[in-house]
Write a protein that holds these residues in place. Structure first.
Motif, PDB file in Angstrom:
ATOM      1  N   ARG A  22       0.493 -48.103  27.373  1.00 19.69           N
ATOM      2  CA  ARG A  22       0.431 -47.955  28.643  1.00 19.69           C
ATOM      3  C   ARG A  22       0.372 -49.090  29.739  1.00 19.69           C
ATOM      4  O   ARG A  22       0.657 -48.995  30.807  1.00 19.69           O
ATOM      5  N   LEU A  23      -0.045 -49.963  29.146  1.00 17.61           N
ATOM      6  CA  LEU A  23      -0.096 -51.352  29.889  1.00 17.61           C
ATOM      7  C   LEU A  23       1.169 -52.351  29.817  1.00 17.61           C
ATOM      8  O   LEU A  23       1.162 -53.487  30.400  1.00 17.61           O
ATOM      9  N   GLY A  24       2.073 -51.897  29.042  1.00 21.70           N
ATOM     10  CA  GLY A  24       3.361 -52.667  28.812  1.00 21.70           C
ATOM     11  C   GLY A  24       3.915 -53.130  29.962  1.00 21.70           C
ATOM     12  O   GLY A  24       4.793 -54.006  30.200  1.00 21.70           O
ATOM     13  N   GLU A  25       3.915 -52.242  31.168  1.00 27.24           N
ATOM     14  CA  GLU A  25       4.721 -52.735  32.281  1.00 27.24           C
ATOM     15  C   GLU A  25       3.889 -53.824  33.403  1.00 27.24           C
ATOM     16  O   GLU A  25       4.671 -54.459  34.214  1.00 27.24           O
ATOM     17  N   LEU A  26       2.914 -53.929  32.956  1.00 29.92           N
ATOM     18  CA  LEU A  26       2.171 -54.929  33.684  1.00 29.92           C
ATOM     19  C   LEU A  26       2.224 -56.386  33.102  1.00 29.92           C
ATOM     20  O   LEU A  26       2.628 -56.653  32.018  1.00 29.92           O
ATOM     21  N   GLY A  27       2.009 -57.435  33.941  1.00 25.37           N
ATOM     22  CA  GLY A  27       1.980 -58.750  33.451  1.00 25.37           C
ATOM     23  C   GLY A  27       0.546 -58.919  32.594  1.00 25.37           C
ATOM     24  O   GLY A  27      -0.355 -58.251  32.716  1.00 25.37           O
ATOM     25  N   ARG A  28       0.859 -60.075  31.999  1.00 20.78           N
ATOM     26  CA  ARG A  28      -0.472 -60.376  31.182  1.00 20.78           C
ATOM     27  C   ARG A  28      -1.534 -60.458  31.792  1.00 20.78           C
ATOM     28  O   ARG A  28      -2.717 -59.913  31.276  1.00 20.78           O
ATOM     29  N   GLY A  29      -1.752 -61.199  32.689  1.00 19.68           N
ATOM     30  CA  GLY A  29      -2.996 -61.275  33.345  1.00 19.68           C
ATOM     31  C   GLY A  29      -3.532 -60.009  34.018  1.00 19.68           C
ATOM     32  O   GLY A  29      -4.579 -59.597  33.755  1.00 19.68           O
ATOM     33  N   GLU A  30      -2.699 -59.088  34.396  1.00 18.61           N
ATOM     34  CA  GLU A  30      -3.206 -57.780  35.233  1.00 18.61           C
ATOM     35  C   GLU A  30      -3.485 -56.706  33.784  1.00 18.61           C
ATOM     36  O   GLU A  30      -4.771 -56.393  34.062  1.00 18.61           O
ATOM     37  N   ASP A  62      -4.820 -56.769  43.618  1.00 20.41           N
ATOM     38  CA  ASP A  62      -3.794 -56.258  44.754  1.00 20.41           C
ATOM     39  C   ASP A  62      -2.385 -55.885  44.143  1.00 20.41           C
ATOM     40  O   ASP A  62      -1.981 -55.054  45.090  1.00 20.41           O
ATOM     41  N   GLU A  63      -2.082 -56.240  43.232  1.00 19.51           N
ATOM     42  CA  GLU A  63      -0.668 -55.614  42.249  1.00 19.51           C
ATOM     43  C   GLU A  63      -0.744 -53.911  42.137  1.00 19.51           C
ATOM     44  O   GLU A  63      -1.816 -53.748  41.614  1.00 19.51           O
ATOM     45  N   ALA A  64       0.256 -53.456  42.825  1.00 24.49           N
ATOM     46  CA  ALA A  64       0.140 -52.087  42.945  1.00 24.49           C
ATOM     47  C   ALA A  64       0.040 -51.417  41.685  1.00 24.49           C
ATOM     48  O   ALA A  64      -0.607 -50.242  41.320  1.00 24.49           O
ATOM     49  N   LYS A  65       0.809 -51.547  40.655  1.00 24.73           N
ATOM     50  CA  LYS A  65       0.705 -50.992  39.340  1.00 24.73           C
ATOM     51  C   LYS A  65      -0.416 -51.056  38.563  1.00 24.73           C
ATOM     52  O   LYS A  65      -1.081 -50.256  38.142  1.00 24.73           O
ATOM     53  N   ALA A  66      -1.128 -52.308  38.865  1.00 23.90           N
ATOM     54  CA  ALA A  66      -2.344 -52.649  38.141  1.00 23.90           C
ATOM     55  C   ALA A  66      -3.474 -51.802  38.833  1.00 23.90           C
ATOM     56  O   ALA A  66      -4.267 -51.263  38.002  1.00 23.90           O
ATOM     57  N   TYR A  67      -3.313 -51.809  39.987  1.00 24.33           N
ATOM     58  CA  TYR A  67      -4.384 -51.079  40.844  1.00 24.33           C
ATOM     59  C   TYR A  67      -4.364 -49.438  40.521  1.00 24.33           C
ATOM     60  O   TYR A  67      -5.487 -49.055  40.151  1.00 24.33           O
ATOM     61  N   HIS A  68      -3.252 -48.852  40.418  1.00 27.00           N
ATOM     62  CA  HIS A  68      -3.079 -47.621  40.153  1.00 27.00           C
ATOM     63  C   HIS A  68      -3.501 -47.160  38.599  1.00 27.00           C
ATOM     64  O   HIS A  68      -4.125 -46.338  38.279  1.00 27.00           O
ATOM     65  N   GLU A  69      -3.054 -48.255  37.753  1.00 23.89           N
ATOM     66  CA  GLU A  69      -3.660 -47.973  36.240  1.00 23.89           C
ATOM     67  C   GLU A  69      -5.071 -48.038  36.043  1.00 23.89           C
ATOM     68  O   GLU A  69      -5.611 -47.359  35.547  1.00 23.89           O
ATOM     69  N   ALA A  70      -5.783 -49.102  37.143  1.00 19.77           N
ATOM     70  CA  ALA A  70      -7.322 -49.136  36.889  1.00 19.77           C
ATOM     71  C   ALA A  70      -7.930 -47.845  37.381  1.00 19.77           C
ATOM     72  O   ALA A  70      -8.633 -47.349  36.750  1.00 19.77           O
ATOM     73  N   ARG A  71      -7.450 -47.413  38.476  1.00 18.01           N
ATOM     74  CA  ARG A  71      -7.807 -46.076  38.931  1.00 18.01           C
ATOM     75  C   ARG A  71      -7.654 -44.809  38.043  1.00 18.01           C
ATOM     76  O   ARG A  71      -8.486 -44.138  37.771  1.00 18.01           O
ATOM     77  N   ARG A  72      -6.520 -44.905  37.546  1.00 16.31           N
ATOM     78  CA  ARG A  72      -6.039 -43.775  36.427  1.00 16.31           C
ATOM     79  C   ARG A  72      -7.165 -43.863  35.433  1.00 16.31           C
ATOM     80  O   ARG A  72      -7.767 -42.910  34.853  1.00 16.31           O
ATOM     81  N   ARG A  73      -7.675 -45.126  34.687  1.00 16.53           N
ATOM     82  CA  ARG A  73      -8.823 -45.176  33.943  1.00 16.53           C
ATOM     83  C   ARG A  73     -10.247 -45.102  34.533  1.00 16.53           C
ATOM     84  O   ARG A  73     -11.179 -45.495  33.665  1.00 16.53           O
ATOM     85  N   ASN A  74     -10.430 -44.891  35.734  1.00 17.93           N
ATOM     86  CA  ASN A  74     -11.749 -44.684  36.408  1.00 17.93           C
ATOM     87  C   ASN A  74     -12.229 -46.026  36.407  1.00 17.93           C
ATOM     88  O   ASN A  74     -13.655 -46.360  36.123  1.00 17.93           O
TER      89      ASN A  74
END
Length: 155
Positions: free
Chosen positions: A62-70, A87-99
């Motif tokens: 599920r993290l495949g679309e993110l850069g290695r750092g994110e 600040d990166e949008a995809k990482a922000y939304h994935e973190a929120r999805r994971r609570n």
């Protein structure tokens, strides 16, 4: 972290969050020749309050679309049960999805200003001089909100 270094407000992180950890992948990104000199200089001699470590993780599709750092930042935040600043949008939304508790740079600045650690108007003025991407009306709204909050008498 990059922008907090660029606007000379990086010291608010340990003031707000006693334990500051970044993954090795983010440290490597900050060392990249394309990174601004000020940021590279800062990470070459990191402060004692900064811990740099690798997450102990299993690969996560599920993290495949993110850069290695994110990706590693999310995994490390999940592993350590700590808040994530991203600040990166995809990482922000994935973190929120994971609570995972997640903050953006502007929220960190707002929190620091609320505690009297920084002058928000000055920090935002310096941020506007970087390549930080945000609509000007968002910055103006944050400044207006902060000014209104300061004008309310404490009881």
């Amino acid at each position: 972290m990059n922008y907090l270094v660029l606007i000379a407000e990086i010291e608010i992180l340990p003031a707000l969050h006693h334990h500051v950890v970044i993954p090795v992948a983010v440290s490597e990104e900050l060392h990249d020749p394309a990174t601004p000199d000020a940021v590279r200089g800062w990470i070459e001699n990191p402060p004692g309050w900064l811990e740099i470590r690798r997450p102990e993780y299993l690969p996560d599709e599920r993290l495949g679309e993110l850069g290695r750092g994110e990706r590693d930042a999310i995994l490390l935040a999940e592993e350590l049960h700590v808040a994530l600043v991203v600040d990166e949008a995809k990482a922000y939304h994935e973190a929120r999805r994971r609570n995972i508790p997640v903050l953006r740079t502007l929220a960190v600045l707002d929190k620091a200003a609320e505690r009297g650690l920084i002058d928000l108007a000055e920090a935002i003025a310096r941020l506007r001089q970087t390549n930080f991407r945000v609509r000007p009306k968002i910055l103006d709204g944050l400044l207006d909100h902060h000014a209104a909050r300061k004008s309310i008498p404490k009881t």
